[in-house]
Design an enzyme around this catalytic site. Structure first.
Site, PDB file in Angstrom:
ATOM      1  N   SER A  38       0.827  -1.218   0.000  1.00  0.00           N
ATOM      2  CA  SER A  38       0.000   0.000   0.000  1.00  0.00           C
ATOM      3  C   SER A  38       0.861   1.268   0.000  1.00  0.00           C
ATOM      4  CB  SER A  38      -0.929   0.017   1.218  1.00  0.00           C
ATOM      5  OG  SER A  38      -0.183  -0.111   2.410  1.00  0.00           O
ATOM      6  N   ASN A 125      -1.929  -2.458  13.102  1.00  0.00           N
ATOM      7  CA  ASN A 125      -3.390  -2.311  13.081  1.00  0.00           C
ATOM      8  C   ASN A 125      -3.852  -1.064  13.837  1.00  0.00           C
ATOM      9  OD1 ASN A 125      -3.242  -4.654  11.689  1.00  0.00           O
ATOM     10  ND2 ASN A 125      -4.159  -5.962  13.271  1.00  0.00           N
ATOM     11  N   THR A 170     -40.153  27.017  -9.769  1.00  0.00           N
ATOM     12  CA  THR A 170     -40.456  25.650  -9.338  1.00  0.00           C
ATOM     13  C   THR A 170     -40.699  24.894 -10.635  1.00  0.00           C
ATOM     14  OG1 THR A 170     -42.823  26.045  -9.150  1.00  0.00           O
ATOM     15  CG2 THR A 170     -41.530  26.382  -7.156  1.00  0.00           C
ATOM     16  N   HIS A 171     -40.296  23.656 -10.677  1.00  0.00           N
ATOM     17  CA  HIS A 171     -40.368  22.862 -11.930  1.00  0.00           C
ATOM     18  C   HIS A 171     -39.599  23.533 -13.062  1.00  0.00           C
ATOM     19  CE1 HIS A 171     -43.772  20.795  -9.898  1.00  0.00           C
ATOM     20  NE2 HIS A 171     -44.054  22.026  -9.493  1.00  0.00           N
ATOM     21  N   SER A 292     -14.115  26.335 -27.467  1.00  0.00           N
ATOM     22  CA  SER A 292     -14.263  25.105 -28.234  1.00  0.00           C
ATOM     23  C   SER A 292     -13.221  25.108 -29.331  1.00  0.00           C
ATOM     24  CB  SER A 292     -15.662  25.051 -28.838  1.00  0.00           C
ATOM     25  OG  SER A 292     -15.664  24.204 -29.963  1.00  0.00           O
ATOM     26  N   LYS A 298     -17.908  29.733 -28.754  1.00  0.00           N
ATOM     27  CA  LYS A 298     -18.196  29.058 -27.490  1.00  0.00           C
ATOM     28  C   LYS A 298     -17.374  29.579 -26.305  1.00  0.00           C
ATOM     29  CE  LYS A 298     -20.517  25.909 -26.713  1.00  0.00           C
ATOM     30  NZ  LYS A 298     -20.727  24.517 -27.105  1.00  0.00           N
ATOM     31  N   ASN A 300     -17.423  27.875 -22.619  1.00  0.00           N
ATOM     32  CA  ASN A 300     -18.070  26.805 -21.858  1.00  0.00           C
ATOM     33  C   ASN A 300     -17.805  26.924 -20.363  1.00  0.00           C
ATOM     34  OD1 ASN A 300     -19.002  25.627 -24.247  1.00  0.00           O
ATOM     35  ND2 ASN A 300     -17.075  24.527 -24.526  1.00  0.00           N
ATOM     36  N   GLU A 305     -19.350  22.502 -14.774  1.00  0.00           N
ATOM     37  CA  GLU A 305     -19.691  21.209 -15.388  1.00  0.00           C
ATOM     38  C   GLU A 305     -18.867  20.081 -14.788  1.00  0.00           C
ATOM     39  OE1 GLU A 305     -20.427  21.102 -19.874  1.00  0.00           O
ATOM     40  OE2 GLU A 305     -19.395  23.004 -19.572  1.00  0.00           O
ATOM     41  N   TYR A 332      -9.338  -6.540  12.817  1.00  0.00           N
ATOM     42  CA  TYR A 332      -8.737  -6.036  11.583  1.00  0.00           C
ATOM     43  C   TYR A 332      -8.708  -7.106  10.497  1.00  0.00           C
ATOM     44  CZ  TYR A 332      -5.443  -4.282   8.158  1.00  0.00           C
ATOM     45  OH  TYR A 332      -4.870  -3.893   6.981  1.00  0.00           O
ATOM     46  N   GLN A 337      -7.206  -2.215   4.075  1.00  0.00           N
ATOM     47  CA  GLN A 337      -6.198  -1.456   3.331  1.00  0.00           C
ATOM     48  C   GLN A 337      -6.834  -0.729   2.151  1.00  0.00           C
ATOM     49  OE1 GLN A 337      -2.097  -2.910   3.026  1.00  0.00           O
ATOM     50  NE2 GLN A 337      -2.410  -3.021   0.823  1.00  0.00           N
ATOM     51  N   LYS A 340      -8.193   3.361   1.821  1.00  0.00           N
ATOM     52  CA  LYS A 340      -7.454   4.605   1.633  1.00  0.00           C
ATOM     53  C   LYS A 340      -7.754   5.322   0.321  1.00  0.00           C
ATOM     54  CE  LYS A 340      -4.183   2.681   4.682  1.00  0.00           C
ATOM     55  NZ  LYS A 340      -5.176   1.586   4.848  1.00  0.00           N
TER      56      LYS A 340
HETATM   57  N1  ARG Z   1      -1.061  -1.388   5.170  1.00  0.00           N
HETATM   58  C1  ARG Z   1      -1.998  -1.859   6.125  1.00  0.00           C
HETATM   59  C2  ARG Z   1      -3.332  -1.136   5.951  1.00  0.00           C
HETATM   60  O1  ARG Z   1      -3.361  -0.242   5.227  1.00  0.00           O
HETATM   61  C3  ARG Z   1      -1.493  -1.627   7.502  1.00  0.00           C
HETATM   62  C4  ARG Z   1      -2.028  -2.586   8.523  1.00  0.00           C
HETATM   63  C5  ARG Z   1      -1.587  -3.939   8.184  1.00  0.00           C
HETATM   64  N2  ARG Z   1      -1.844  -4.857   9.223  1.00  0.00           N
HETATM   65  C6  ARG Z   1      -1.709  -6.178   9.021  1.00  0.00           C
HETATM   66  N3  ARG Z   1      -1.940  -6.941  10.011  1.00  0.00           N
HETATM   67  N4  ARG Z   1      -1.384  -6.657   7.847  1.00  0.00           N
HETATM   68  O2  ARG Z   1      -4.331  -1.454   6.534  1.00  0.00           O
END
Ligand code: ARG
Length: 477
Positions: A38, A125, A170-171, A292, A298, A300, A305, A332, A337, A340
């Site tokens: 990660s 964790n 309205t509408h 454009s 144009k 825009n 948008e 956990y 992971q 994120k």
């Molecule tokens: N990279 C992991 C996450 O984003 C960190 C925690 C990992 N813990 C584990 N027991 N593998 O959640």
């Protein structure tokens, strides 16, 4: 992203399964290492990770698990690493999986065996759960700053347009005249609720999981309250299993972000309509627009948008997070992971969109005359004529009928009610007298008459703006 090229060091792992090599008999498969890593995206919260580690080490020294010299070495080592990351000189290694192990491994390389003591009484964790909360807390504060700037921009534009009259819809059909200032204050109110939601969410984000360790807590005599105080957390989490596993705080933030985007998409839609050749209510300065490549005429409204479009991805992020969490057993799981990227995407999108809006709103230029003319079309004061008759004793349903006939004449003659003659109007009711123009049929009479809290009259809008400034001060105190 590079894979391992660090020089071998006895104090540091230099192969894939380095952090847990004791139990493993072969190195992690290179693809699996990359697939499960990660660090590509979680390096984003290196600062929070380091702050968390410094607080943890400080606490460990306070309770006697680390010596003061060890604590100082760790803090110095981590500070150097932070400076290197900020200078762009840190080598992130995908074989070290995530931000936590990259930093810890580098620390051990730097300061030797003491670096290996940092993780005492801690697990990734509770570490990652802490990092995300710290990171999100900072981002919420930034987003609140942008919301405040946008809200102030709306109040500024509203103050200049207390007397600007436009059709209210309205509408999407002309309904009754409103003041442009009143319309802008409607947007302001949406954002006030968004602010309140984020502030409320922040309270639940700002609780510290650290100390939960892997899932059950730790055998060391930790002082969680002290660590929490060092990191500015309002409280510590009450249950270790819950603290390492739930991501409801991120989902809650994403829900608040989705509502912000929903609101911005509505404002965007109105700006897109209003800047069209058919409405021409408002001009957006060229710097927020593009042309454009084929049609020379144009201009825009790209920014609104794009923001209207971007609302979709933030809704998607919310569904991703909900689906990610659904059905997960305690505690956990590696699934987490995956929290994120959707969270970061929601943060980035809402931040960019608010920034664009905060810049654009004060630069809008209303076409006051065109708005006024539009309000004169579509019989926007028909309700006022009915109310006028009610005040002279006619039952509302009958008044409605009378005005309907007057409107039909207006349609036939292609005239607004205010452009019909008194004689023409009197053929529908002899209760209509010369005061009808000033009391009911003009746009000013119509808006001025809605003179109560929440109403569109210039007087009320003026007062609402004054109250709004006080509310903003209280909101962001
Ligand atoms: N990279 C992991 C996450 O984003 C960190 C925690 C990992 N813990 C584990 N027991 N593998 O959640």
């Amino acid at each position: 992203m590079t894979t391992s090229s660090n020089p071998p060091n006895s104090a540091a792992p230099d192969q894939t399964s380095g952090m847990w090599g004791g139990r493993f008999s072969e190195a992690t498969d290179a693809f699996v290492a990359e697939f499960t890593a990660s660090v590509q995206f979680d390096q984003r919260f290196y600062k929070q990770d380091i702050a968390g580690s410094i607080a943890h080490a400080t606490m460990l020294a306070k309770v006697g698990v680390l010596t003061e010299a060890e604590r100082d070495d760790i803090i110095e080592g981590l500070s150097t690493i932070r400076a290197e990351i900020e200078a762009g000189n840190f080598e992130w290694r995908i074989d070290l999986e995530d931000v936590h192990m990259n930093i810890e491994s580098c620390l051990t390389q730097r300061i030797g065996i003491t670096g290996k003591k940092l993780h005492t009484g801690r697990s990734r964790n509770d570490q990652v759960a802490t990092d995300i909360r710290l990171y999100l807390r900072d981002e919420i504060d930034d987003i609140l700053g942008l919301l405040e700037r946008l809200q102030k921009g709306l109040l500024g534009l509203a103050a200049k347009n207390v007397n600007t009259i436009m059709p209210g819809f309205t509408h999407l059909q002309t309904a009754q005249p409103v003041t442009f200032g009143h319309h802008l204050l409607a947007w302001f109110e949406m954002l006030v609720r968004d602010t309140e939601r984020l502030q409320d969410c922040r309270k639940r984000v700002n609780r510290m999981p650290l100390g939960s360790a892997a899932l059950a807590g730790t055998t060391y005599p930790i002082d969680r309250a002290y660590t929490a105080e060092l990191l500015g957390f309002e409280a510590v989490s009450e249950n270790s299993l819950d603290a390492v596993s739930d991501r409801d705080f991120a989902i809650e933030f994403n829900a608040a972000a989705a509502l912000i985007m929903m609101h911005l998409s509505r404002m965007s839609e109105e700006l897109i309509l209003w800047t069209s050749a058919q409405f021409k209510f408002v001009n957006i300065p060229d710097r927020f627009c593009t042309g454009s490549s084929i049609m020379p005429q144009k201009k825009n409204p790209d920014v609104p948008e794009l923001i209207r479009g971007k609302s979709g991805r933030v809704f998607g992020d919310l569904i991703s997070l909900l689906t990610l969490m659904k059905g997960q057993p305690l505690a956990y799981n590696k699934d987490n992971q995956e929290d994120k990227e959707p969270l970061f995407d929601a943060i980035d999108t809402v931040r960019g969109s608010l920034m664009a809006f905060a810049d654009m709103i004060p630069a809008l230029v209303p076409n006051i005359e065109i708005m006024r003319e539009a309000a004169l079309r579509g019989f926007s004061t028909a309700t006022d004529l009915a109310d006028y008759l009610v005040k002279k004793g006619v039952a509302f349903r009958d008044a409605h009928e009378i005005v309907g006939k007057a409107v039909a004449l207006g349609v036939a003659e292609e005239k607004d009610l205010s452009e019909l003659t008194l004689e023409q109007l009197q053929q529908f009711s002899d209760l209509i007298t010369a005061d009808v123009f000033d009391k009911a049929l003009t746009l000013e009479a119509s808006v001025n008459a809605r003179d109560h809290i929440g109403g569109t009259s210039p007087k009320q809008v003026e007062a609402a703006i004054t109250r709004a400034h006080t509310r903003l001060e209280q909101l962001y105190a």
